[in-house]
Design an enzyme around this catalytic site. Sequence first.
Site, short mmCIF file in Angstrom:
data_model
loop_
_atom_site.label_atom_id
_atom_site.label_comp_id
_atom_site.label_asym_id
_atom_site.label_seq_id
_atom_site.Cartn_x
_atom_site.Cartn_y
_atom_site.Cartn_z
N GLY A 168 32.11 59.41 43.24
CA GLY A 168 31.71 58.68 41.82
C GLY A 168 30.88 59.72 41.14
N GLU B 43 33.05 52.95 59.49
CA GLU B 43 32.99 51.49 59.26
C GLU B 43 34.22 51.20 58.24
OE1 GLU B 43 30.02 51.47 56.31
OE2 GLU B 43 30.31 53.18 55.30
N MET C 184 28.85 55.41 59.65
CA MET C 184 29.08 55.37 58.25
C MET C 184 30.51 56.03 57.81
SD MET C 184 25.62 55.15 55.93
CE MET C 184 24.79 53.73 55.66
N GLY C 185 31.18 55.73 56.89
CA GLY C 185 32.36 56.25 56.40
C GLY C 185 33.20 55.17 55.85
N GLN D 220 21.40 56.72 59.21
CA GLN D 220 22.01 58.05 59.16
C GLN D 220 21.74 58.60 57.76
OE1 GLN D 220 26.34 56.92 60.85
NE2 GLN D 220 25.27 55.26 60.19
N ASP E 81 29.59 61.72 54.04
CA ASP E 81 30.91 61.50 54.25
C ASP E 81 31.79 63.04 54.37
OD1 ASP E 81 30.50 58.85 54.55
OD2 ASP E 81 31.25 58.45 52.54
#
Length: 354
Positions: free
Chosen positions: A112, A230, A177-178, A280, A135
């Site tokens: 972003g 996720e 996470m991801g 994380q 990521d």
Amino acid sequence: MRIGILTSGGDCPGLNAVIRGFGKYAFENIKNVELIGIADGYGGLIRGECREMKPSDFTGILTLGGTILGTSRQPFKLMTVEDENSVTRLDLMKKNYKKMGLDCLLTLGGAGTHKTAALLSAEGCNVIGLPKTIDNDIWGTDVTFGFHTALDVATECIDRIHTTAASHGRTMLVEIMGNKAGWLTLYAGLAGGADIILLPEIPFSPEKVAKAVAKRADAGKAFSIVAVAEGAMTEKESKMKKKERASARGSDVTITNSLAKYIAENANVETRVVVPGHIQRGGSPSAYDRVLSTQFGAFAGKLASEEKFGVTVAMVGGVVTYNALADIAGKAKLVPKTCQEIETGKSIGISFGD
């Protein structure tokens, strides 16, 4: 030369190390340089919040997690939306860029952040981007700073789960996470010895996952480890729109809890869910990320000294280089279904649920 620095989006290890690398390069190599710290990402640029930074501000922050400048999320889709005075956030950022007297703006952030950076660049601001995200999904760079530290943390979590899973004979689902990209889950799953790895890029069958767990149990394996991104979704969910998927899940934001219940009922095993979450993102950057961040920051300083703008720093084939912001903004580097790491995993018996 007057250069603004901001950190935008989610925090991650390495932000301060990049700031330090850039600052030290600038004070060593750019004559009459002034560095301006902008508070809380694009939010600070919109509000005009900034302060002049001294050489002492860049000392002692190499190992510091988070960001000394603060950060916030400013949705890209809102940047060109007019308020009641017919003024957009983009208008305000351009106005404050000029009001601050900036010759260049350094933006540290993820997907972003890069889209907004490209927008500012197209509007005439001199911008240099830096690829930050755990990521690892920024197009055009082999690696982003923050990824390796998060990988170390996620891997250690899976390592520690092994002992309790083995002690109790449980199937443990570790949610990594991801949301859209599965790089972190893929690498942590391989490094942590997961038996099943579920990625956003590969919609899975709950039936196949349960069968994989049952097969291990039948073979005398007392426990199983499932690494779940996720953003992972079932084959059925992959055919739904985002709102439909959210409605179908109800109170479960991710698939992990419902999958744990499904496995328990269909593989006749005890399951538990572990969510490391923002752990994380936090803490001191790893040695790898400290080196990478220093390289990236110093290279951004070199680009600024050469007045090379409208670009973002990248690592390609082990060499620090740059890409045009216009070429990478809006693109995502997702895990290819045929990538070597997946082929390696499948070759040693890891199930990806497909």
